[in-house]
Scaffold this active site. Structure first.
Site, PDB file in Angstrom:
ATOM      1  N   PRO A 199       0.826  -1.209   0.000  1.00  0.00           N
ATOM      2  CA  PRO A 199       0.000   0.000   0.000  1.00  0.00           C
ATOM      3  C   PRO A 199       0.858   1.255   0.000  1.00  0.00           C
ATOM      4  O   PRO A 199       2.028   1.217   0.413  1.00  0.00           O
ATOM      5  CB  PRO A 199      -0.787  -0.124   1.305  1.00  0.00           C
ATOM      6  CG  PRO A 199       0.113  -0.886   2.213  1.00  0.00           C
ATOM      7  CD  PRO A 199       0.895  -1.838   1.331  1.00  0.00           C
ATOM      8  N   GLU A 270       1.465   1.207 -14.976  1.00  0.00           N
ATOM      9  CA  GLU A 270       0.841   2.446 -15.433  1.00  0.00           C
ATOM     10  C   GLU A 270       1.558   3.575 -14.711  1.00  0.00           C
ATOM     11  O   GLU A 270       1.472   3.699 -13.489  1.00  0.00           O
ATOM     12  CB  GLU A 270      -0.654   2.454 -15.124  1.00  0.00           C
ATOM     13  CG  GLU A 270      -1.416   3.402 -16.025  1.00  0.00           C
ATOM     14  CD  GLU A 270      -2.176   4.456 -15.251  1.00  0.00           C
ATOM     15  OE1 GLU A 270      -2.424   5.519 -15.830  1.00  0.00           O
ATOM     16  OE2 GLU A 270      -2.491   4.230 -14.082  1.00  0.00           O
ATOM     17  N   CYS A 304      -3.256  10.514 -12.949  1.00  0.00           N
ATOM     18  CA  CYS A 304      -2.304  10.344 -14.046  1.00  0.00           C
ATOM     19  C   CYS A 304      -2.895  10.809 -15.364  1.00  0.00           C
ATOM     20  O   CYS A 304      -2.157  11.172 -16.283  1.00  0.00           O
ATOM     21  CB  CYS A 304      -1.858   8.891 -14.137  1.00  0.00           C
ATOM     22  SG  CYS A 304      -3.241   7.731 -14.257  1.00  0.00           S
TER      23      CYS A 304
END
Length: 509
Positions: A199, A270, A304
């Site tokens: 996390p 990503e 993003c």
């Protein structure tokens, strides 16, 4: 401003922490056990920089034991759980998320600094992703390959199986801790992989709560773990041979560091983005301004796929500029995200706002003109900024070359779409782009030449739950995320060839 504190009402979720001097000390989950720590990390709310909780700082021995347990036992426990049961577990998780929705919304607001509507949207997306896991299932199927296409393979045939790689490390970003974790859980485990979740240190609380949801839903206990250690201590973990694949959502710099240290593994990443929006001369300018403004300010630019460049054909530049300023003026209300009137909450930490200020100063020094916002309103509060950028110095600007994770956009006048393409494609990032206009020929040319993973026509980029695949080119990532698309990156293909030569099964002409 009311002091922030974690508010959890559900008895089941209250079991994962203990209150000490009014501060909740959270446990983490390691393959069937809830673990406290000898050392603790502070969890700070971006709303007022108050310590809202503490999480264990695990040591290497704890992580090593967890890796060994999952590698030896957990990766088989999940694989031996029938797929139908895995789908049932996802449905139970979705039901529990709905049951505990109020707690998750409150924690996302306090830990992430999200507005209530944004927090509710993330919980809703997580539930929907779990319920749509059935759409991933078809991608777990293999192939049949006949052998009669080559003289060497006559009288043979093969089955190509898609198998889980084993143990997948999932590194989760701070901005969508609940949804991104759920998404990674689904595409990783639907085919039968075990999962280790790292996390974000800044926003871990929704993920620890999710671990309790997984436990209550009877997710195979040996097959998942939440390792709470700082990112700077992850090199040994990512390089461990017991991990066969790594899924990462984060910055380009983090992705590069992981690749350097991981060794030979499968990757789905990503990474950095910050998207261009191209406005054509025949666009609906009022609509374009409204959608671009939303793309700039949504979650204070901490996405993003946030709009960072606005490239406008010169015939409509002045009109679009005026409309965009009006939309930002109308839409932006900076403040405490717990206030229902707030549209722009805090940035996640002080250092990001420091970088944002530095980038604004750099842009102004290089000829940029602030058209809207640009003020720091507190340690973590900003006015989203729109800067008119001259083409002559644009490519030297910090904002052009580095993704700054806060609301900021450069506005650039271009002669034509060729100039817009050149400016867009010259950046090292290639995540998404938006095009506003009607001319199908211009739009088609832009579609062909833009070096990005997804293009949104007449809307700003946003990935949602992944119905449409997304992912970056160039420094913006490896592979694609999306329902059914991501499984290939956590899958091993195995060909099983059957030899029937001389058995009289085939009689070729």
């Amino acid at each position: 401003m009311e002091k922030t504190s974690v508010l959890i009402k559900s008895k089941e979720l209250m079991e994962i922490y203990e209150l000490k001097d009014g501060v909740p000390y959270f446990k983490t989950y390691l393959s069937g056990q809830w673990i406290s720590g000898d050392e603790w990390q502070d969890v700070i709310s971006p709303i007022d920089l108050n310590i809202i909780g503490k999480i264990p700082k695990l040591n290497w021995n704890q992580i090593d034991d967890t890796l060994e347990h999952i590698y030896r036992k957990g990766r088989w426990s999940i694989r031996d759980t029938p797929g139908e049961k895995r789908l049932d577990i996802y449905k139970k998780m979705a039901s529990l998320l709905d049951k505990f929705k109020e707690d998750f919304v409150n924690v996302l607001m306090i830990n992430n600094g999200k507005t209530k509507s944004a927090a509710e949207g993330e919980v809703k997306a997580a539930i929907e992703r779990l319920l749509r896991a059935d759409l991933d299932v078809k991608e777990t199927r293999g192939d049949y390959v006949p052998g009669d296409w080559s003289s060497e393979t006559l009288e043979t045939e093969a089955v190509v199986r898609k198998e889980p790689v084993g143990v997948v490390l999932s590194i989760v970003p701070f901005n969508y801790p609940l949804f991104d974790t759920v998404n990674k859980i689904v595409y990783t485990t639907v085919i039968g992989n075990a999962i280790i979740i790292k996390p974000p240190s800044s926003t871990p609380l929704p993920i620890l709560m999710l671990a309790k949801v997984m436990e209550l839903a009877s997710f195979p206990k040996d097959s998942f773990a939440i390792i709470t250690i700082p990112g700077r201590d992850m090199n040994k973990v990512v390089g461990d041979k017991r991990i066969q694949a790594i899924s990462l959502t984060g910055s380009t710099e983090t992705g590069e560091e992981v690749v350097r240290n991981a060794g030979i593994k499968q990757f789905i990443m990503e990474l950095g983005g910050g998207d261009p929006a191209i406005v054509l001369s025949d666009a609906d300018l009022a609509w374009a301004a409204q959608r671009i403004a939303a793309g700039i300010i949504s979650y204070t630019g901490q996405r993003c796929d946030s709009v960072k460049l606005v490239l406008v054909e010169e015939e409509v530049y002045d009109t679009l500029k005026d409309l965009l300023i009006k939309e930002l003026t109308k839409s932006v209300k900076v403040g405490d995200p717990r206030d229902p009137l707030t549209t722009v909450g805090p940035v996640i930490d002080v250092k990001t706002v420091d970088e944002w200020e530095k980038a604004i100063k750099d842009a102004v020094e290089k000829g940029g003109k602030i058209l809207f916002g640009g003020k720091r309103l507190g340690p973590t509060y900003i006015e989203p900024v729109l800067i008119e950028a001259p083409k002559e110095t644009l490519k030297d600007m910090y904002f052009y070359n580095k993704e700054v994770f806060a609301s900021a956009a450069l506005l650039i006048k271009v002669k034509n779409i060729d100039e817009a393409l050149e400016i867009s494609n010259s950046r090292k990032y290639g995540l998404d782009a938006a095009i506003f206009g009607k001319d199908i020929n211009k739009i088609r040319k832009l579609q062909r030449f833009l070096e990005v993973g997804a293009i949104y026509i007449n809307d700003y980029p946003r990935h949602g739950i992944g119905y449409f695949p997304f992912g970056g080119r160039k420094d913006s990532g490896i592979g694609r995320e999306g329902i059914g698309y991501t499984i290939q990156y956590v899958t091993a293909y195995k060909s099983i060839v059957y030899n029937y030569k001389g058995k009289g099964i085939w009689e070729y002409l």
